[in-house]
Design a protein around this motif. Structure first.
Motif, PDB file in Angstrom:
ATOM      1  N   GLU A  71      -8.897   6.406   7.399  1.00  0.00           N
ATOM      2  CA  GLU A  71      -8.790   6.236   8.836  1.00  0.00           C
ATOM      3  C   GLU A  71      -7.601   6.981   9.424  1.00  0.00           C
ATOM      4  O   GLU A  71      -7.712   7.632  10.470  1.00  0.00           O
ATOM      5  CB  GLU A  71      -8.713   4.737   9.189  1.00  0.00           C
ATOM      6  N   GLN A  83      -9.515  -0.760   7.145  1.00  0.00           N
ATOM      7  CA  GLN A  83      -8.485  -1.182   8.094  1.00  0.00           C
ATOM      8  C   GLN A  83      -8.870  -2.494   8.776  1.00  0.00           C
ATOM      9  O   GLN A  83      -8.033  -3.388   8.935  1.00  0.00           O
ATOM     10  CB  GLN A  83      -8.261  -0.083   9.134  1.00  0.00           C
ATOM     11  N   TYR A 114      -2.660  -0.576  13.416  1.00  0.00           N
ATOM     12  CA  TYR A 114      -3.764   0.203  12.863  1.00  0.00           C
ATOM     13  C   TYR A 114      -3.230   1.442  12.157  1.00  0.00           C
ATOM     14  O   TYR A 114      -2.432   2.192  12.720  1.00  0.00           O
ATOM     15  CB  TYR A 114      -4.725   0.614  13.986  1.00  0.00           C
ATOM     16  N   ALA A 115      -3.661   1.642  10.910  1.00  0.00           N
ATOM     17  CA  ALA A 115      -3.220   2.780  10.091  1.00  0.00           C
ATOM     18  C   ALA A 115      -1.715   2.767   9.845  1.00  0.00           C
ATOM     19  O   ALA A 115      -1.100   3.816   9.664  1.00  0.00           O
ATOM     20  CB  ALA A 115      -3.647   4.106  10.721  1.00  0.00           C
ATOM     21  N   THR A 169      -0.744  -1.152   5.629  1.00  0.00           N
ATOM     22  CA  THR A 169      -2.179  -1.165   5.333  1.00  0.00           C
ATOM     23  C   THR A 169      -2.549  -0.017   4.387  1.00  0.00           C
ATOM     24  O   THR A 169      -3.381  -0.185   3.494  1.00  0.00           O
ATOM     25  CB  THR A 169      -3.016  -1.062   6.616  1.00  0.00           C
TER      26      THR A 169
END
Length: 264
Positions: free
Chosen positions: A95, A219, A236-237, A241
């Motif tokens: 991602e 994710q 996110y990202a 993670t």
């Protein structure tokens, strides 16, 4: 009397083991029936179209995106991610690498995409791309590289994050996935501190969730794990993670990838 009690206890234990085995077998049969028409195939088709379609301010496709095996090469890329990339000097998962390509090649804003809720707008496109790209490596064996110092550092960071306990429930990833034989309700929980085997754990995601009717990327899966631990949602990202992906992916070395799989 003592012999009678022992016999009863043994019978109860056998019945419990049989019930657990039957539940696990029943879920396996249920998944097998659904897999024949896995709705993830619809997301795969959309993802392939998005890969080849010219979009964004630069009116370009993603066909020159380098996922680690050279510009435009998709087959076999998924089973080697996350990995270090020279152009960003970072370890990136699928991602985060797609964010880089969408920004540099198509002119889309990686920051805006990262802030978009799951399942909406470019996030929905991201999950479709993840479905198609992972499907192109279906049947391949997980083989995350560890040759670069940053890849090894991220593995150690992921390991620490996996065992870190906190939050109101004092949970960690290892609370559910740190030993053999655990389950939640009827759901078996794989031990991700070691190789869980073919098509289990990291080798099965992204996956189509029957319960929500959506395709979940890794994710999104990790985001929901943090929710269940009552932790704040990770960015996110974000590094944590990606590091968790490195830890689970390296531990799964040699396991057959079946993504996108189908989940309850």
């Amino acid at each position: 009397m003592r012999r009678l009690l022992l016999t009863a206890a043994l019978a109860a234990a056998c019945a419990s083991a049989f019930a657990q085995k039957s539940a696990a077998d029943g879920i396996a049969e249920y998944r097998a029936m659904l897999a024949d028409g896995n709705p993830a195939e619809l997301f795969e088709a959309k993802g392939e179209e998005l890969w080849k379609k010219k979009r964004g301010p630069k009116n370009a496709s993603l066909e020159r995106c380098d996922l680690g095996k050279g510009p435009g090469v998709v087959k076999g890329a998924w089973v080697e991610l996350p990995r270090w990339f020279a152009d960003t000097n970072k370890v990136q998962d699928l991602e985060s690498r797609l964010l880089t390509c969408m920004e540099t090649l198509q002119g889309l804003s990686a920051a805006e995409i990262a802030k978009t809720p799951f399942g909406r707008g470019e996030q929905a496109n991201m999950e479709a791309l993840a479905a198609w790209i992972s499907a192109e490596s279906r049947g391949s064996r997980m083989n995350l590289p560890q040759g670069h110092a940053e890849e090894r550092r991220m593995y150690e960071l992921g390991k620490r994050a996996f065992f870190f306990r906190g939050g109101p429930m004092d949970f960690s990833c290892a609370s559910c996935h740190g030993e053999d034989g655990k389950r939640i309700r009827l759901q078996d929980l794989p031990n991700l501190t070691k190789n869980p085997g073919d098509g289990i754990g990291f080798a099965a995601w992204p996956a189509y969730r029957v319960s929500s009717g959506e395709l979940w990327s890794m994710q999104r899966r990790l985001n929901d794990c943090y929710r269940q631990q009552r932790f704040p949602y990770p960015g996110y990202a974000s590094d944590v993670t990606i590091a968790l992906g490195v830890y689970m992916g390296v531990n799964a070395k040699g396991a057959e990838a079946i993504a996108p799989a189908i989940k309850r």
